[in-house]
Every structure is written in C-alpha cells, then in structure tokens.
Design a protein around this motif. Sequence first.
Motif, PDB file in Angstrom:
ATOM      1  N   SER A 186     -86.678-118.989  25.628  1.00 18.18           N
ATOM      2  CA  SER A 186     -87.243-119.646  24.451  1.00 18.18           C
ATOM      3  C   SER A 186     -87.896-118.651  23.494  1.00 18.18           C
ATOM      4  N   LYS A 187     -88.124-119.125  22.261  1.00 18.35           N
ATOM      5  CA  LYS A 187     -88.840-118.334  21.265  1.00 18.35           C
ATOM      6  C   LYS A 187     -90.249-118.019  21.736  1.00 18.35           C
ATOM      7  N   VAL A 188     -90.870-118.966  22.423  1.00 17.37           N
ATOM      8  CA  VAL A 188     -92.250-118.773  22.888  1.00 17.37           C
ATOM      9  C   VAL A 188     -92.343-117.591  23.837  1.00 17.37           C
ATOM     10  N   VAL A 189     -91.402-117.506  24.775  1.00 22.49           N
ATOM     11  CA  VAL A 189     -91.409-116.412  25.751  1.00 22.49           C
ATOM     12  C   VAL A 189     -91.167-115.076  25.060  1.00 22.49           C
ATOM     13  N   LEU A 190     -90.228-115.035  24.129  1.00 20.74           N
ATOM     14  CA  LEU A 190     -89.963-113.785  23.408  1.00 20.74           C
ATOM     15  C   LEU A 190     -91.181-113.366  22.586  1.00 20.74           C
ATOM     16  N   GLY A 191     -91.918-114.339  22.079  1.00 26.73           N
ATOM     17  CA  GLY A 191     -93.148-114.009  21.359  1.00 26.73           C
ATOM     18  C   GLY A 191     -94.182-113.387  22.279  1.00 26.73           C
ATOM     19  N   ARG A 192     -94.294-113.900  23.495  1.00 28.76           N
ATOM     20  CA  ARG A 192     -95.217-113.301  24.476  1.00 28.76           C
ATOM     21  C   ARG A 192     -94.819-111.874  24.809  1.00 28.76           C
ATOM     22  N   ILE A 193     -93.526-111.635  24.909  1.00 27.34           N
ATOM     23  CA  ILE A 193     -93.043-110.287  25.255  1.00 27.34           C
ATOM     24  C   ILE A 193     -93.504-109.284  24.212  1.00 27.34           C
ATOM     25  N   GLY A 194     -93.398-109.662  22.948  1.00 34.98           N
ATOM     26  CA  GLY A 194     -93.832-108.752  21.890  1.00 34.98           C
ATOM     27  C   GLY A 194     -95.305-108.409  21.982  1.00 34.98           C
ATOM     28  N   LEU A 195     -96.119-109.351  22.456  1.00 31.22           N
ATOM     29  CA  LEU A 195     -97.567-109.148  22.514  1.00 31.22           C
ATOM     30  C   LEU A 195     -98.040-108.537  23.825  1.00 31.22           C
ATOM     31  N   ASN A 196     -97.309-108.760  24.932  1.00 31.91           N
ATOM     32  CA  ASN A 196     -97.825-108.394  26.254  1.00 31.91           C
ATOM     33  C   ASN A 196     -96.960-107.427  27.053  1.00 31.91           C
ATOM     34  N   CYS A 197     -95.977-106.794  26.429  1.00 30.72           N
ATOM     35  CA  CYS A 197     -95.119-105.829  27.140  1.00 30.72           C
ATOM     36  C   CYS A 197     -95.076-104.506  26.388  1.00 30.72           C
ATOM     37  N   PRO A 198     -96.179-103.780  26.327  1.00 35.92           N
ATOM     38  CA  PRO A 198     -96.241-102.548  25.520  1.00 35.92           C
ATOM     39  C   PRO A 198     -95.365-101.416  26.056  1.00 35.92           C
ATOM     40  N   ARG A 199     -94.965-101.476  27.346  1.00 39.07           N
ATOM     41  CA  ARG A 199     -94.146-100.393  27.913  1.00 39.07           C
ATOM     42  C   ARG A 199     -92.647-100.652  27.750  1.00 39.07           C
ATOM     43  N   LEU A 200     -92.265-101.742  27.135  1.00 41.33           N
ATOM     44  CA  LEU A 200     -90.864-102.135  27.062  1.00 41.33           C
ATOM     45  C   LEU A 200     -90.013-101.084  26.347  1.00 41.33           C
ATOM     46  N   THR A 201     -88.911-100.693  26.997  1.00 37.04           N
ATOM     47  CA  THR A 201     -87.980 -99.734  26.398  1.00 37.04           C
ATOM     48  C   THR A 201     -86.597-100.334  26.154  1.00 37.04           C
ATOM     49  N   GLU A 202     -86.255-101.418  26.881  1.00 37.81           N
ATOM     50  CA  GLU A 202     -84.937-102.036  26.702  1.00 37.81           C
ATOM     51  C   GLU A 202     -85.060-103.547  26.816  1.00 37.81           C
ATOM     52  N   LEU A 203     -84.424-104.252  25.885  1.00 40.59           N
ATOM     53  CA  LEU A 203     -84.449-105.714  25.861  1.00 40.59           C
ATOM     54  C   LEU A 203     -83.038-106.225  25.627  1.00 40.59           C
ATOM     55  N   VAL A 204     -82.572-107.090  26.533  1.00 41.80           N
ATOM     56  CA  VAL A 204     -81.245-107.699  26.413  1.00 41.80           C
ATOM     57  C   VAL A 204     -81.405-109.209  26.523  1.00 41.80           C
ATOM     58  N   VAL A 205     -80.966-109.922  25.474  1.00 45.30           N
ATOM     59  CA  VAL A 205     -81.020-111.380  25.446  1.00 45.30           C
ATOM     60  C   VAL A 205     -79.582-111.887  25.353  1.00 45.30           C
ATOM     61  N   CYS A 206     -79.121-112.526  26.415  1.00 44.93           N
ATOM     62  CA  CYS A 206     -77.744-113.013  26.456  1.00 44.93           C
ATOM     63  C   CYS A 206     -77.607-114.429  25.930  1.00 44.93           C
TER      64      CYS A 206
END
Length: 434
Positions: free
Chosen positions: A326-346
Amino acid sequence: MKRNSLSVENKIVQLSGAVKQPKLGFYSSLNQTHTHTVHLDWGSLPHHVVLRIFQYLPLLDQARASSLCRRWNEVFHIPDLWRKFEFELNQSATSYFKSTHPDLIQQIIKKHSAHLQYVSFKVDSSVESAEAACGILSQLVNCSIQTLGLISTAKPSFMNVSESHFVSALTVVFINSKSLSSIKIEDTPVDDPSLKILVANNSDTLRLLKMSNCPHVSSDGILCVADHCQGLRELTLNYYILTDELLLALSSETHVNLEHLRIDVVSENPGQIKFHAIKKHSWDALIKHSPSVNVVMYFFLCEEEFEMFFKEETPVTHLYFGCSVSKVVLGRIGLNCPRLTELVVCASGLQPLDNELICVAEHCTNLTALGLSECEVSCSAFVEFVRLCGRRLTQLSIMEEVLIPDEDYSLDEIHTEVSKYLGRVWFPDVMPLW
C-alpha cells in the motif's frame, strides 16, 4: 600406435641458406637445411597439467579421457578433482537436467567421499529424487564437507520426505564433517534437534546458514545456532522465527560482525496471521555491533498484513515486495528506513506513488537502486525522484507502463530528462511481445 604414446610429428622448420639467420656462434655458419621433429607424448604430461585439463571438462568427458593412458587414469582419481560435486537427481523424462548415473554415485561414495568438500544436491519435484538424495547423504560417513546445498528445482520436494528420514540423513553429515562452513537447506524438514547436532559438531567453522521456509525450526533452534556459532556471518530465515533475543545474541561482544541477514516475510494463510513486531532497541544493538550488515527483507503479504512493519526505524538495506504493497507502507519506508539502498516494488494499488517515491528520495540518502512494475507513477514525480537521487542511482529498472504521462512530460520526453540527471543514457524497460 600405442594408446599411451601418441606421437605427432609436426612443426617442420626448414631453414634455408638463402634466408639470413641470426648469429648463434658456430651454428651460424651452417647453410644447409635443418628439420626439427617434435614428439608429443600425451601420456608424459605432468599430473598438474592433466589435472588442469580435466577441470575444464564435463564429468563424462573426464571419464572418457581417463581411458587414454594409465597416467590420465591416475589423475582422474586425484582428490583435488573430487572436492566439488553436484549430484543431479530426477525421475522425470522431461526434466531439463540429466541425472547422475547410479554407478558413478556408488563410485563416489566408495572411493571419493573422503575427498568431497563442496557438495550440492539438485533434485526435481518428485519425492523419489529427494529420497535418493537422503540415501546418498546417509552414506557420507567418511566425509569432510565444508559446503552443503540442497536445491529443489521445482516445488520443494524435500518437504514431502519423511521428517525422520531426512533428519537422520542430514545429521550423518553434521556429525561426521566437523568442518561445515556453509549450509543451504531451505524448504526442508530440518528441525531444532538436528540444529543442535550441527552446532555441537561445527560451531567453530559455521559461517553461512540459509534455512528459509523450514517449518519445523523454531526461534529456540535458531537462537541455539546464534549463541554457539560465534563466527556466523550470513543468515537467512523466516520472519516468524526472528526475535529480539536472536538479534541480541547476534550482537553479543563475542560474536563476529554479521555481514548479511536475509528475512523472508511470507504468509501461508493470508489474513489469518498477525505478525509480531521487533523492538527498535534490538535493531539498534545489531547495527551498533555490525554497522555494515546488509539487512534484506522479502515480502509476500497482502496489504492488510503490513500493519506491524516500519512503524519505527528499521535498519533494512534491501527491500523487495513480491505482492501488493500500500501507499501507507511505502510512506513509512521513506520516513523510517534511512539505511535503504535498494527498493523493488513488483505490485501496488491503482493510486500513483508520487509522494511516497519522492519521500524515499529525500530521506533514504543511501538509495542506489530502484525497480518498479505493476504500479503507477506520474512522469513529473519520477523525474523529480531521479533529480533528488542524482547519479548515485546505479540501477534503475522501471517498466514503461508504470510511467503515467502528464502535462510536463510524455513517454517520449522522459528518457531525456532522466538521462540528464543520471549522467548516462536511460530508457524505461519494455515488456517484449512474443
């Protein structure tokens, strides 16, 4: 001609007196024609040379070459040639790989089991193949295996084998090897008692353990591994056995720095499982102890099952969503995953992910790779995302149907803008039409 003295007369070099030769002492005065004959005896090649040749040959060709002469046959049985072997087992006539011949299997067990160090079993979807693999494992009593892999090429056939039969065969290797460093036993009925046997005999050497989708393993079993295998550097497991206690055990002062932690989040019964939450202080302890660890998470959930995830800061570095998110979960990722280097949304819903994607670009400053398919993003928002990330985006795989033209950019124009910010030519991916 003898089989072991294959002689070839070649390289006949005629040195004519009419051709000026370099001065080589008194030999330079010779003006007559010389003929040099080189005798190549294949049977006299050094062992290390023949061994090098064999290492480039398929197994069947090695067996044929070993009949050339006694020396080549000796090389065929050198331990170095048998340190790595893959048993291919299948029962189906339509299988895309050939099965290892039963006679060869018996020869390996009788003559070379003590030499095996890197062993894998590739089985098809039949129970017979999985049982045959267990039968071979149970005979490796004199082995010193360092790497073991059990691979199902189709459905997980090991899960259909009797648990007692599988565990009995696997523990033969666990007990006798004493030096296992890498184990891949995903989609198998391995259980907690067999893990304790693994730890009791290989705790000093175990470095990698992949055991996702092993329903008979509990959090206590994997905690036993973490507590005793202080050199463990890579671990793959299901989320249901990930606990705060496990993360704290991997963060202990005596444990080496973990390099790779993969977590598969899978729902066997969609909508019927409530996932637990991992406390922030447990994640913090892991990152403090292993600041460079890659935390990889694969999600195969329904949208309503994401409630417990990413509400607090999560040190994930690689995120893959195989089902709708969902959009809600992706919004959380932007705010709470500062170490993220790769994102794949199928896959995602029908609403554009414009704001969520820009939020990821603004807050996930380590992001270097993005993959999108079966979702929607406006062309303007995508260009803004690329502008914010810039040239740190080394991998950008976006299906063309994801991008929605707007008043600022058409599909024909977007590649120019994106290429400008990336510093290289870029085009969206296109689904081939067969």
